[in-house]
Design a protein around this motif. Structure first.
Motif, mmCIF file in Angstrom:
data_model
loop_
_atom_site.group_PDB
_atom_site.id
_atom_site.type_symbol
_atom_site.label_atom_id
_atom_site.label_comp_id
_atom_site.label_asym_id
_atom_site.label_seq_id
_atom_site.Cartn_x
_atom_site.Cartn_y
_atom_site.Cartn_z
ATOM 1 N N LYS A 295 -2.720 5.402 -0.760
ATOM 2 C CA LYS A 295 -3.699 4.335 -0.520
ATOM 3 C C LYS A 295 -3.872 3.398 -1.719
ATOM 4 O O LYS A 295 -4.634 2.442 -1.639
ATOM 5 C CB LYS A 295 -5.056 4.887 -0.072
ATOM 6 C CG LYS A 295 -5.003 5.633 1.251
ATOM 7 C CD LYS A 295 -6.381 6.031 1.724
ATOM 8 C CE LYS A 295 -6.303 6.749 3.061
ATOM 9 N NZ LYS A 295 -7.643 7.173 3.530
ATOM 10 N N ASP A 296 -3.186 3.681 -2.837
ATOM 11 C CA ASP A 296 -3.170 2.710 -3.928
ATOM 12 C C ASP A 296 -2.511 1.420 -3.448
ATOM 13 O O ASP A 296 -1.555 1.456 -2.649
ATOM 14 C CB ASP A 296 -2.366 3.229 -5.125
ATOM 15 C CG ASP A 296 -3.157 4.200 -5.982
ATOM 16 O OD1 ASP A 296 -4.359 4.379 -5.718
ATOM 17 O OD2 ASP A 296 -2.565 4.766 -6.926
ATOM 18 N N TYR B 255 -4.329 -1.265 -7.765
ATOM 19 C CA TYR B 255 -5.723 -1.430 -7.343
ATOM 20 C C TYR B 255 -6.146 -0.147 -6.630
ATOM 21 O O TYR B 255 -5.652 0.175 -5.560
ATOM 22 C CB TYR B 255 -5.847 -2.629 -6.417
ATOM 23 C CG TYR B 255 -7.260 -2.992 -6.043
ATOM 24 C CD1 TYR B 255 -8.205 -3.310 -7.011
ATOM 25 C CD2 TYR B 255 -7.654 -3.034 -4.708
ATOM 26 C CE1 TYR B 255 -9.494 -3.663 -6.676
ATOM 27 C CE2 TYR B 255 -8.944 -3.387 -4.352
ATOM 28 C CZ TYR B 255 -9.867 -3.703 -5.340
ATOM 29 O OH TYR B 255 -11.159 -4.042 -4.974
ATOM 30 N N ARG B 256 -7.056 0.601 -7.280
ATOM 31 C CA ARG B 256 -7.458 1.908 -6.767
ATOM 32 C C ARG B 256 -8.989 2.016 -6.776
ATOM 33 O O ARG B 256 -9.621 1.835 -7.812
ATOM 34 C CB ARG B 256 -6.861 3.014 -7.626
ATOM 35 C CG ARG B 256 -7.283 4.434 -7.245
ATOM 36 C CD ARG B 256 -6.760 5.441 -8.266
ATOM 37 N NE ARG B 256 -5.310 5.430 -8.320
ATOM 38 C CZ ARG B 256 -4.598 5.958 -9.319
ATOM 39 N NH1 ARG B 256 -5.221 6.515 -10.368
ATOM 40 N NH2 ARG B 256 -3.273 5.931 -9.296
ATOM 41 N N ASP B 257 -9.564 2.320 -5.615
ATOM 42 C CA ASP B 257 -11.022 2.492 -5.512
ATOM 43 C C ASP B 257 -11.765 1.309 -6.132
ATOM 44 O O ASP B 257 -12.722 1.478 -6.906
ATOM 45 C CB ASP B 257 -11.453 3.797 -6.195
ATOM 46 C CG ASP B 257 -10.829 5.022 -5.540
ATOM 47 O OD1 ASP B 257 -10.598 4.978 -4.319
ATOM 48 O OD2 ASP B 257 -10.565 5.998 -6.263
ATOM 49 N N LYS B 258 -11.287 0.112 -5.829
ATOM 50 C CA LYS B 258 -11.907 -1.140 -6.280
ATOM 51 C C LYS B 258 -11.830 -1.350 -7.792
ATOM 52 O O LYS B 258 -12.608 -2.114 -8.368
ATOM 53 C CB LYS B 258 -13.365 -1.223 -5.801
ATOM 54 C CG LYS B 258 -13.506 -1.226 -4.281
ATOM 55 C CD LYS B 258 -14.946 -1.412 -3.855
ATOM 56 C CE LYS B 258 -15.031 -1.456 -2.333
ATOM 57 N NZ LYS B 258 -16.428 -1.639 -1.868
ATOM 58 N N VAL B 259 -10.892 -0.661 -8.439
ATOM 59 C CA VAL B 259 -10.680 -0.815 -9.879
ATOM 60 C C VAL B 259 -9.232 -1.230 -10.112
ATOM 61 O O VAL B 259 -8.310 -0.672 -9.515
ATOM 62 C CB VAL B 259 -10.987 0.492 -10.639
ATOM 63 C CG1 VAL B 259 -10.674 0.329 -12.120
ATOM 64 C CG2 VAL B 259 -12.443 0.895 -10.443
ATOM 65 N N GLU C 20 0.839 -1.203 0.000
ATOM 66 C CA GLU C 20 0.000 0.000 0.000
ATOM 67 C C GLU C 20 0.873 1.252 0.000
ATOM 68 O O GLU C 20 1.778 1.402 0.831
ATOM 69 C CB GLU C 20 -0.917 0.011 1.226
ATOM 70 C CG GLU C 20 -1.853 1.200 1.270
ATOM 71 C CD GLU C 20 -2.762 1.182 2.480
ATOM 72 O OE1 GLU C 20 -3.355 2.238 2.791
ATOM 73 O OE2 GLU C 20 -2.886 0.128 3.126
ATOM 74 N N LYS D 171 -1.143 7.101 -6.356
ATOM 75 C CA LYS D 171 -1.776 7.925 -5.327
ATOM 76 C C LYS D 171 -1.669 7.237 -3.972
ATOM 77 O O LYS D 171 -1.522 6.012 -3.886
ATOM 78 C CB LYS D 171 -3.250 8.154 -5.672
ATOM 79 C CG LYS D 171 -3.492 8.928 -6.955
ATOM 80 C CD LYS D 171 -4.983 9.117 -7.191
ATOM 81 C CE LYS D 171 -5.251 9.899 -8.477
ATOM 82 N NZ LYS D 171 -6.710 10.083 -8.716
#
Length: 458
Positions: free
Chosen positions: A432-433, A415-419, A388, A430
Motif C-alpha cells: 500500500k506504499d 508516500y506512507r500513512d500520509k507521510v 501503489e 510496504k
C-alpha cells in the motif's frame, strides 16, 4: 493493447506517437485525409478517414476488438458520441474523452460524466490541466517544470543547473549527508540532449536539467539548494482571456488576493466575457503585440507575463516584447514542438507544452498495474510515475539495497500513512506504499511488472 484514437491533430498525433512506440496496435480516425496521410506516413499506425462517432468508421478501425478509445477531436460533442457509440455497439472497455467547453465541467453539473449517466470512463480538460500547470509554475518560478503526486504531497521539480549552481560537481550521496532532513532526491538528468536516470554516485554538471522528487513543503528549499531564489510574481500580465487565461486569473484572485493581475485579450467579445467573469482582474481589449497596450498594462513594472493565446508566434513575440519593455520574466504557451528546442534562443524564460499534459493523463490509463499517475518528460523519453505497491510486488519486504532494480529506474519518494519518506538503502517498501519514481522509456514495462497484481490472486 489495441487503441483507437479519434482525432489526428497535435494531441492525437502525440498520443499515437507514444503508444505506437510502445508496440501497441493503434488506429487513428480523422475527417482530414491530409492529417491521416501525414500520421500514417510517419508513424506505425493505421489511418481511417471519417467521423470517429460514426459506427461504420469505428467498425473499420476495429472497435469490436479495441481495448480503448481515446477521443481527442476539436469537438466535445463528437468525442462524447464516439465514446457512447464505442460502448453501446462495440463494448470497448475503456473510453477517454477530451472535453474543452467549460460549461460541461461546471460544478453544478458534476455528475454529468459519472458512469451512471454516460459511458465515459475518463474526461480530460486540457484548459484546466494547463491552467493548473501555469499556476504551479507561477508559484515556483525557479523550476522549469512542476508536477504534483501523492494527493499533492509530493512534487516533481525540473531544475536547470546554472553556472552558479552550488551543487554541481558534488556526488549526490554527499548532498544527502549534508542535508539529512531534506526530503528530496535527484532521480534523472537531461544532459547534452539525452535523458537518463541517476544514482547516488552521479555528479551534476553546469547546463544539466535535473529532475528532483521532493516533499511538497521542501520544494522552495530544494530550489534554493540549486541556487534558484527567484521571487514569486505579485504583478502579473496575462495575454489571452480565453478559458485558460480566465482559469488562471480566477484562481489567483481566490488563492493570492494580494497579487495584481491584468489580462490583454484581442477578441472584444472574449474581453467583455472575461471582465464579467472576473472580480479584481483588469481586462484590456487589444493585442499583446501592441506596445501601447503593453504600456497600459504597466508591463514595465510587471514581475511576469504569461502568454496564453491560441497562436504560438503571438505567444513568443508577446513574451519577448514584454521582457524588452521591462517585464522581469516571461512564460509562454507553445503547442508546436518545433519551438521547444529554440525556446532559449528565442529569449523565453520558460514555456508550457499543453500536449504533454494531455498525453500524460492518457498514459496514466494505458499503463498496466497499480499506476496512479504518470507524467511524461522530454517528449516521452522518460516518465515520472506514482504506483501503489501490492503484497505480491517484488519490491515489498526487502531492503532497497538488496533489490536489483532494472536499469533506468530510480525511486524518488515513498508516500506512507500520509507521510513523505526519502528512500535509502535500508528502506523496505510496504504493501500500500505509494512509490514515486523516474523511469526511462525503455524501463516503463519493468515498472508495470513491479506493480502488477499476481495472477494467483484472480
Amino acid at each position: 493493447m489495441r487503441v483507437i484514437i479519434c482525432g489526428a491533430g497535435q494531441v492525437g498525433y502525440g498520443i499515437a506517437e507514444q503508444l505506437s512506440r510502445e508496440d501497441n496496435e493503434v488506429s487513428v480516425i480523422d475527417t482530414s485525409a491530409e492529417l491521416i496521410s501525414a500520421i500514417t506516413e510517419t508513424l506505425d499506425v493505421r489511418g481511417y478517414v471519417g467521423h470517429g462517432s460514426h459506427p461504420d468508421v469505428l467498425a473499420k478501425a476495429g472497435a469490436d476488438q479495441a481495448d480503448m478509445i481515446i477521443a481527442v477531436t476539436l469537438y466535445d460533442e463528437i468525442n462524447i458520441v464516439a465514446c457512447e457509440v464505442a460502448h453501446a455497439l462495440f463494448s470497448v472497455p475503456t473510453k477517454i474523452a477530451r472535453i474543452r467547453d467549460q460549461s460541461y465541467l461546471a460544478p453544478e453539473y458534476g455528475d454529468l460524466f459519472s458512469r451512471e449517466n454516460m459511458s465515459i470512463d475518463v474526461t480530460i480538460s486540457p484548459e484546466i490541466e494547463v491552467g493548473k500547470m501555469v499556476l504551479r509554475r507561477i508559484a515556483f518560478p525557479g523550476a522549469t517544470d512542476v508536477v504534483r503526486f501523492a494527493d499533492d504531497n509530493v512534487s516533481m521539480l525540473a531544475i536547470e543547473c546554472m553556472e552558479d549552481c552550488p551543487v554541481v560537481n558534488t556526488p549526490l550521496q554527499q548532498l544527502s549527508q549534508l542535508f539529512p532532513d531534506l526530503v528530496a532526491t535527484v532521480v534523472g538528468v537531461f544532459r547534452n540532449g539525452h535523458l537518463k536516470s541517476v544514482d547516488s554516485s552521479e555528479q551534476l554538471r553546469t547546463g544539466d536539467l535535473a529532475y528532483v522528487i521532493c516533499q511538497r513543503q521542501h520544494a522552495r528549499r530544494t530550489l534554493g539548494l540549486f541556487g534558484h531564489v527567484e521571487q514569486e510574481a505579485h504583478k502579473i500580465v496575462i495575454a489571452g482571456g480565453g478559458n485558460i487565461g480566465q482559469y488562471v486569473a480566477r484562481s489567483i484572485e481566490q488563492l493570492q488576493p494580494k497579487t495584481r493581475v491584468k489580462i490583454i485579450e484581442f477578441n472584444r467579445d472574449k474581453a467583455i466575457a472575461a471582465s464579467e467573469n472576473l472580480n479584481s482582474t483588469i481586462v484590456l481589449h487589444g493585442s499583446v503585440l501592441d506596445q501601447k497596450i503593453l504600456h497600459q498594462a504597466d508591463i514595465q513594472d510587471a514581475d511576469l507575463i504569461v502568454t496564453l493565446t491560441n497562436n504560438d508566434q503571438t505567444n513568443i513575440l508577446g513574451a519577448v516584447m514584454a521582457k524588452q519593455m521591462g517585464c522581469k520574466s516571461n512564460l509562454a504557451l507553445l503547442n508546436a514542438s518545433s519551438f521547444h528546442d529554440a525556446a532559449k534562443s528565442l529569449a523565453l524564460d520558460a514555456y508550457i507544452n499543453p500536449r504533454a499534459v494531455t498525453i500524460s493523463r492518457v498514459l496514466q490509463h494505458v499503463r498496466k498495474g497499480r499506476i496512479r499517475s504518470v507524467y511524461a518528460v522530454q517528449r516521452g523519453n522518460g516518465e515520472i510515475i506514482e504506483a501503489e505497491a501490492l503484497e505480491t510486488s517484488p519490491l515489498v519486504g526487502q531492503a532497497l539495497r538488496e533489490i536489483d532494480l532494472p536499469e533506468g529506474i530510480r525511486i524518488g519518494a515513498v508516500y506512507r500513512d500520509k507521510v513523505v519518506l526519502r528512500p535509502d538503502g535500508n528502506m523496505k517498501i510496504k504493501a500500500k506504499d505509494r512509490v514515486i519514481l523516474f523511469a526511462s522509456a525503455d524501463s516503463v514495462r519493468d515498472v508495470e511488472q513491479l506493480f502488477r497484481v499476481s495472477l494467483q490472486y484472480f
